[in-house]
Design a protein around this motif. Sequence first.
Motif, PDB file in Angstrom:
ATOM      1  N   ASP A   1       8.743   3.479  -8.585  1.00 32.25           N
ATOM      2  CA  ASP A   1       7.818   4.512  -8.168  1.00 32.25           C
ATOM      3  C   ASP A   1       7.933   5.848  -9.073  1.00 32.25           C
ATOM      4  O   ASP A   1       9.082   6.508  -8.763  1.00 32.25           O
ATOM      5  CB  ASP A   1       7.839   4.608  -6.685  1.00 32.25           C
ATOM      6  CG  ASP A   1       6.883   5.589  -6.328  1.00 32.25           C
ATOM      7  OD1 ASP A   1       6.218   6.268  -6.803  1.00 32.25           O
ATOM      8  OD2 ASP A   1       6.559   5.839  -5.036  1.00 32.25           O
TER       9      ASP A   1
ATOM     10  N   LYS B   1       7.541   0.937   1.565  1.00 33.98           N
ATOM     11  CA  LYS B   1       8.520   0.187   0.785  1.00 33.98           C
ATOM     12  C   LYS B   1       9.636   0.991   0.438  1.00 33.98           C
ATOM     13  O   LYS B   1      10.598   0.108   0.325  1.00 33.98           O
ATOM     14  CB  LYS B   1       7.734   0.367  -0.672  1.00 33.98           C
ATOM     15  CG  LYS B   1       6.286  -0.228  -0.623  1.00 33.98           C
ATOM     16  CD  LYS B   1       5.361  -0.289  -2.110  1.00 33.98           C
ATOM     17  CE  LYS B   1       5.229   1.283  -2.038  1.00 33.98           C
ATOM     18  NZ  LYS B   1       4.119   1.720  -1.039  1.00 33.98           N
ATOM     19  N   THR B   2       9.853   2.207   0.172  1.00 29.45           N
ATOM     20  CA  THR B   2      11.008   2.945   0.039  1.00 29.45           C
ATOM     21  C   THR B   2      12.065   2.613   1.369  1.00 29.45           C
ATOM     22  O   THR B   2      13.085   2.708   1.025  1.00 29.45           O
ATOM     23  CB  THR B   2      10.813   4.457  -0.349  1.00 29.45           C
ATOM     24  OG1 THR B   2      10.073   4.231  -1.459  1.00 29.45           O
ATOM     25  CG2 THR B   2      11.962   4.975  -0.838  1.00 29.45           C
ATOM     26  N   THR B   3      11.321   2.769   2.413  1.00 25.04           N
ATOM     27  CA  THR B   3      12.173   2.591   3.378  1.00 25.04           C
ATOM     28  C   THR B   3      12.929   1.195   3.644  1.00 25.04           C
ATOM     29  O   THR B   3      14.154   1.138   4.068  1.00 25.04           O
ATOM     30  CB  THR B   3      11.306   2.837   4.855  1.00 25.04           C
ATOM     31  OG1 THR B   3      10.741   4.224   4.677  1.00 25.04           O
ATOM     32  CG2 THR B   3      12.396   2.809   6.095  1.00 25.04           C
TER      33      THR B   3
ATOM     34  N   GLU C   1       8.690   0.552  14.619  1.00 23.73           N
ATOM     35  CA  GLU C   1       8.594   1.940  14.716  1.00 23.73           C
ATOM     36  C   GLU C   1      10.066   2.439  15.236  1.00 23.73           C
ATOM     37  O   GLU C   1      10.450   2.403  16.027  1.00 23.73           O
ATOM     38  CB  GLU C   1       7.660   2.503  15.346  1.00 23.73           C
ATOM     39  CG  GLU C   1       7.432   3.966  15.428  1.00 23.73           C
ATOM     40  CD  GLU C   1       6.534   4.620  14.117  1.00 23.73           C
ATOM     41  OE1 GLU C   1       6.168   4.012  13.537  1.00 23.73           O
ATOM     42  OE2 GLU C   1       7.110   5.629  13.978  1.00 23.73           O
ATOM     43  N   ASP C   2      10.832   3.470  14.364  1.00 19.73           N
ATOM     44  CA  ASP C   2      12.129   3.600  14.674  1.00 19.73           C
ATOM     45  C   ASP C   2      12.155   5.271  14.667  1.00 19.73           C
ATOM     46  O   ASP C   2      12.201   5.855  13.515  1.00 19.73           O
ATOM     47  CB  ASP C   2      13.096   3.162  13.652  1.00 19.73           C
ATOM     48  CG  ASP C   2      14.625   3.431  14.116  1.00 19.73           C
ATOM     49  OD1 ASP C   2      14.775   4.488  14.748  1.00 19.73           O
ATOM     50  OD2 ASP C   2      15.313   2.679  13.510  1.00 19.73           O
TER      51      ASP C   2
ATOM     52  N   ALA D   1       3.189   2.040  -5.395  1.00 16.31           N
ATOM     53  CA  ALA D   1       2.078   1.790  -4.437  1.00 16.31           C
ATOM     54  C   ALA D   1       0.876   1.065  -5.144  1.00 16.31           C
ATOM     55  O   ALA D   1       0.284   1.365  -6.267  1.00 16.31           O
ATOM     56  CB  ALA D   1       1.660   3.025  -3.810  1.00 16.31           C
TER      57      ALA D   1
ATOM     58  N   ASP E   1      14.336  11.270   8.456  1.00 22.40           N
ATOM     59  CA  ASP E   1      13.190  11.562   7.297  1.00 22.40           C
ATOM     60  C   ASP E   1      12.942  12.966   7.338  1.00 22.40           C
ATOM     61  O   ASP E   1      12.773  13.746   6.285  1.00 22.40           O
ATOM     62  CB  ASP E   1      12.054  10.659   7.563  1.00 22.40           C
ATOM     63  CG  ASP E   1      11.042  10.642   6.005  1.00 22.40           C
ATOM     64  OD1 ASP E   1      11.808  10.550   5.148  1.00 22.40           O
ATOM     65  OD2 ASP E   1       9.947  10.854   6.449  1.00 22.40           O
TER      66      ASP E   1
ATOM     67  N   ILE F   1       9.349  -4.618  11.097  1.00 18.65           N
ATOM     68  CA  ILE F   1      10.675  -3.555  11.211  1.00 18.65           C
ATOM     69  C   ILE F   1       9.659  -2.504  12.252  1.00 18.65           C
ATOM     70  O   ILE F   1       8.399  -2.207  12.042  1.00 18.65           O
ATOM     71  CB  ILE F   1      10.643  -2.716   9.893  1.00 18.65           C
ATOM     72  CG1 ILE F   1      11.052  -3.788   8.629  1.00 18.65           C
ATOM     73  CG2 ILE F   1      11.503  -1.630  10.136  1.00 18.65           C
ATOM     74  CD1 ILE F   1      11.182  -3.167   7.534  1.00 18.65           C
TER      75      ILE F   1
ATOM     76  N   ARG G   1       6.531  -0.581  11.011  1.00 15.61           N
ATOM     77  CA  ARG G   1       5.874   0.249  12.052  1.00 15.61           C
ATOM     78  C   ARG G   1       5.475  -0.718  13.193  1.00 15.61           C
ATOM     79  O   ARG G   1       4.344  -0.288  13.758  1.00 15.61           O
ATOM     80  CB  ARG G   1       4.834   1.469  11.534  1.00 15.61           C
ATOM     81  CG  ARG G   1       5.743   2.128  10.175  1.00 15.61           C
ATOM     82  CD  ARG G   1       4.771   3.241   9.897  1.00 15.61           C
ATOM     83  NE  ARG G   1       5.316   4.183  10.821  1.00 15.61           N
ATOM     84  CZ  ARG G   1       5.472   5.361  10.293  1.00 15.61           C
ATOM     85  NH1 ARG G   1       4.968   5.746   9.102  1.00 15.61           N
ATOM     86  NH2 ARG G   1       6.062   6.182  11.004  1.00 15.61           N
TER      87      ARG G   1
ATOM     88  N   LEU H   1      14.868   6.890  12.595  1.00 22.96           N
ATOM     89  CA  LEU H   1      14.505   6.698  11.198  1.00 22.96           C
ATOM     90  C   LEU H   1      13.579   7.926  11.016  1.00 22.96           C
ATOM     91  O   LEU H   1      13.847   8.830   9.867  1.00 22.96           O
ATOM     92  CB  LEU H   1      13.889   5.533  10.890  1.00 22.96           C
ATOM     93  CG  LEU H   1      13.610   5.175   9.313  1.00 22.96           C
ATOM     94  CD1 LEU H   1      13.518   3.610   9.285  1.00 22.96           C
ATOM     95  CD2 LEU H   1      12.430   5.701   8.767  1.00 22.96           C
TER      96      LEU H   1
ATOM     97  N   SER I   1       3.219   2.395   3.156  1.00 22.89           N
ATOM     98  CA  SER I   1       3.487   1.529   4.158  1.00 22.89           C
ATOM     99  C   SER I   1       4.799   1.132   4.341  1.00 22.89           C
ATOM    100  O   SER I   1       5.289   0.780   5.423  1.00 22.89           O
ATOM    101  CB  SER I   1       2.927   0.126   3.429  1.00 22.89           C
ATOM    102  OG  SER I   1       3.691  -0.057   2.318  1.00 22.89           O
TER     103      SER I   1
ATOM    104  N   LYS J   1       0.870  -1.214  -0.102  1.00 16.71           N
ATOM    105  CA  LYS J   1       0.047   0.177  -0.051  1.00 16.71           C
ATOM    106  C   LYS J   1       0.829   1.164  -0.032  1.00 16.71           C
ATOM    107  O   LYS J   1       1.915   1.237   0.432  1.00 16.71           O
ATOM    108  CB  LYS J   1      -0.900  -0.063   1.351  1.00 16.71           C
ATOM    109  CG  LYS J   1      -1.569   1.034   1.421  1.00 16.71           C
ATOM    110  CD  LYS J   1      -2.467   0.865   3.078  1.00 16.71           C
ATOM    111  CE  LYS J   1      -1.727   1.400   3.920  1.00 16.71           C
ATOM    112  NZ  LYS J   1      -1.596   2.728   4.273  1.00 16.71           N
ATOM    113  N   GLY J   2       0.384   2.475  -0.374  1.00 12.48           N
ATOM    114  CA  GLY J   2       1.192   3.812  -0.488  1.00 12.48           C
ATOM    115  C   GLY J   2       1.376   4.062   1.006  1.00 12.48           C
ATOM    116  O   GLY J   2       0.430   3.677   1.852  1.00 12.48           O
TER     117      GLY J   2
END
Length: 260
Positions: free
Chosen positions: A48, A24-26, A224-225, A147, A232, A222, A199, A228, A22, A19-20
Amino acid sequence: MNGTGNESPLFRIVAVCGKGGSGKTTLVSLMAGVLLETGRRTLLIDADPTAGLLFALGQKVNKTVAEIREEVIRRARRIATEEDRTELAGSIDYFLMEALVEKGGLSLLSMGRQEGPGCFCPVNDLLREAIETLSQHFDLTIIDGEAGIEQINRRVMRRVDTWAVVTDRSRRGFETARLISDLIGRFAPSSATGLVINRADGTGVEPGCYAPLFSQGVLGCIPEDEELATFDRQWRPLLELPATSPAVAAVREIMGKLGL
Ligand SMILES: Nc1ncnc2c1ncn2[C@@H]1O[C@H](COP(=O)(O)OP(=O)(O)OP(=O)(O)O)[C@@H](O)[C@H]1O
Ligand SMILES: [Mg+2]
């Protein structure tokens, strides 16, 4: 994780989808950080249109595949002979090589946006084939997908052998992940698929909760960081996150499971 898993292809193509927003890029950025240490020849494809991956890696685009396509279309209009056609087909690989951005052992390729109206399907096919050829020059290709489900629906990524489907803990994230995995099951039944829960709250309960709901298996969580998130907010490349970051440690583990 389902799929064949037994073959060991000479080069691997991993796609990250979901999903957008969510993560992916991370995930791909953190994988890139781990791969930089190993020196493995890796191609990262930012599929993307908003080119978030290059941004997260702190890199600038040379030329996007969409721009190359425009160039190919311009040249294709001038084709007069069969020889011209062969020459153009041959030059697409060269254009793609030119579009690669290098960082350590990593090469980055950005798909960009298709501008203007019209269907360029034959050119898209040419380019798709060229990308497939390009990935053979690398040990590993990782695709940061668009996404949602469109690229899977259109079988843009038909040579992918491993899918990491990312979800946050939202219901919509999870439903999208399930939809994606159904499509993968339909279009690419021999590829391997696994869920990445992003998250996560750090209590470690998520894999147990999600595993029965996602038959393809859970690759990992992964957390929630906060660090990070700070990177961002400060527009700092995620590649600079320290190895002590919980998200980096989690991604390392996921990569281990994927045999990367
Ligand atoms: N584990 C995490 N901890 C803290 N922040 C996170 C985490 N994962 C993702 N984020 C933040 O959530 C936002 C969305 O993440 P990301 O850009 O990776 O999602 P995406 O799936 O690539 O989104 P898109 O569909 O728009 O490409 C970003 O601001 C990112 O920094
Ligand atoms: Mg993204």
